[in-house]
Design an enzyme around this catalytic site. Structure first.
Site, PDB file in Angstrom:
ATOM      1  N   ASP A  86       0.786  -1.252   0.000  1.00  0.00           N
ATOM      2  CA  ASP A  86       0.000   0.000   0.000  1.00  0.00           C
ATOM      3  C   ASP A  86       0.815   1.297   0.000  1.00  0.00           C
ATOM      4  O   ASP A  86       0.458   2.260   0.706  1.00  0.00           O
ATOM      5  CB  ASP A  86      -0.960   0.018   1.205  1.00  0.00           C
ATOM      6  N   LYS A 136      -6.602  -4.870  -3.135  1.00  0.00           N
ATOM      7  CA  LYS A 136      -7.270  -5.526  -2.000  1.00  0.00           C
ATOM      8  C   LYS A 136      -8.304  -4.589  -1.378  1.00  0.00           C
ATOM      9  O   LYS A 136      -8.043  -3.400  -1.196  1.00  0.00           O
ATOM     10  CB  LYS A 136      -6.221  -5.950  -0.964  1.00  0.00           C
ATOM     11  N   CYS A 188      -2.116  -2.488   7.848  1.00  0.00           N
ATOM     12  CA  CYS A 188      -2.075  -3.409   6.702  1.00  0.00           C
ATOM     13  C   CYS A 188      -0.852  -4.325   6.706  1.00  0.00           C
ATOM     14  O   CYS A 188      -0.938  -5.467   6.250  1.00  0.00           O
ATOM     15  CB  CYS A 188      -2.171  -2.619   5.406  1.00  0.00           C
TER      16      CYS A 188
HETATM   17  N1  TIU Z   1      -2.611   0.430   4.290  1.00  0.00           N
HETATM   18  C1  TIU Z   1      -3.111   0.656   5.492  1.00  0.00           C
HETATM   19  O1  TIU Z   1      -2.487   0.417   6.511  1.00  0.00           O
HETATM   20  N2  TIU Z   1      -4.377   1.223   5.554  1.00  0.00           N
HETATM   21  C2  TIU Z   1      -4.825   1.958   6.590  1.00  0.00           C
HETATM   22  O2  TIU Z   1      -6.003   2.302   6.655  1.00  0.00           O
HETATM   23  N3  TIU Z   1      -3.913   2.307   7.548  1.00  0.00           N
HETATM   24  C3  TIU Z   1      -4.098   3.119   8.624  1.00  0.00           C
HETATM   25  O3  TIU Z   1      -3.172   3.226   9.413  1.00  0.00           O
HETATM   26  N4  TIU Z   1      -5.238   3.760   8.787  1.00  0.00           N
END
Ligand code: TIU
Length: 234
Positions: free
Chosen positions: A29, A134, A167
């Site tokens: 991500d 995802k 994530c």
């Molecule tokens: N990629 C990921 O960690 N998505 C999130 O929403 N992370 C947060 O820390 N909010």
């Protein structure tokens, strides 16, 4: 270029050994909406500098991994433009004025195909590197990641990206339950919250490596270069 050999990385709770042809780099991500000033993450009041420090170590790991000819996969968190894969619980959570699917600073928030949903230019995927879209926090839930890894006979993962306690942790736990060994280089994962960065890493390596191993990018790359050289000049 090589894909054979074994690397041994100095890590906690003990050295992480991986076969070069059975190990993939999985970058979680690294999307513009989470990392860039003016994106969704900053709009929610988060300090994106806490995440931006991971870009450079990730760039170094990615460059070395690619140069060694080893597999790389990327993930992106987001949803279909019609939001049919967005649970109502996730849509309404946080009670914010803007939520997933609404217009944001870089297009519709966390919607596939929008500029903010895409990966930052510094780590942009090559055409041959699978990008796994995802809908959840874990990279295995409702995706074909497990099938892709199995087809390639991947057994171990180097997991990097953001965010450490969300994530990255969810993905490492999902991978662990599916039989993969995961190494997390601490400087290649980031959290908006320093205390969660620390506890997120501690939870992975606790109890003899209950979910996996923790090291850093320098130790990882040192082990990789040593293994490649040993293979080239036995
Ligand atoms: N990629 C990921 O960690 N998505 C999130 O929403 N992370 C947060 O820390 N909010």
């Amino acid at each position: 270029m090589t894909t054979n050999g074994t690397a041994i990385v100095e890590a906690e709770p003990y050295p992480f050994e991986f076969e070069l042809d059975r190990t993939a780099l999985l970058i979680i991500d690294m999307q513009r909406d989470f990392l860039e000033p003016g994106g969704f993450g900053e709009m929610l009041g988060n300090d994106v500098l806490q995440l931006r420090r991971v870009i450079e170590p990730n760039r170094r790991v990615l460059a070395t991994w690619r140069a060694a000819g080893l597999p790389v996969l990327h993930t992106r968190e987001g949803h279909r433009p019609d939001l049919s894969d967005l649970p109502r619980s996730k849509k309404v959570r946080g009670r914010g004025t803007s939520t997933i699917g609404d217009p944001g600073p870089m297009g519709r928030i966390l919607v596939r195909g929008e500029p903010g949903h895409d990966i930052i230019p510094e780590l942009y995927p090559m055409p041959e590197e699978p990008v796994v879209d995802k809908p959840g926090k874990g990279a295995f839930f409702a995706t074909d990641l497990h099938a892709i890894l199995q087809h390639r006979r991947i057994e171990k993962l180097i997991v990097t990206g953001v965010t450490t306690e969300v994530c990255v942790n969810t993905t490492v736990r999902e991978a662990n339950d599916r039989g993969y060994d995961c190494l997390v280089p601490a400087d290649c994962v980031g959290s908006y919250f320093p205390e969660f960065q620390e506890s997120g890493l501690k939870m992975i390596k606790a109890q003899g490596g209950i979910f996996g191993w923790v090291s850093d990018s320098e130790k990882l790359l040192q082990a990789l270069v040593t293994a490649v050289e040993a293979h080239l000049h036995p």
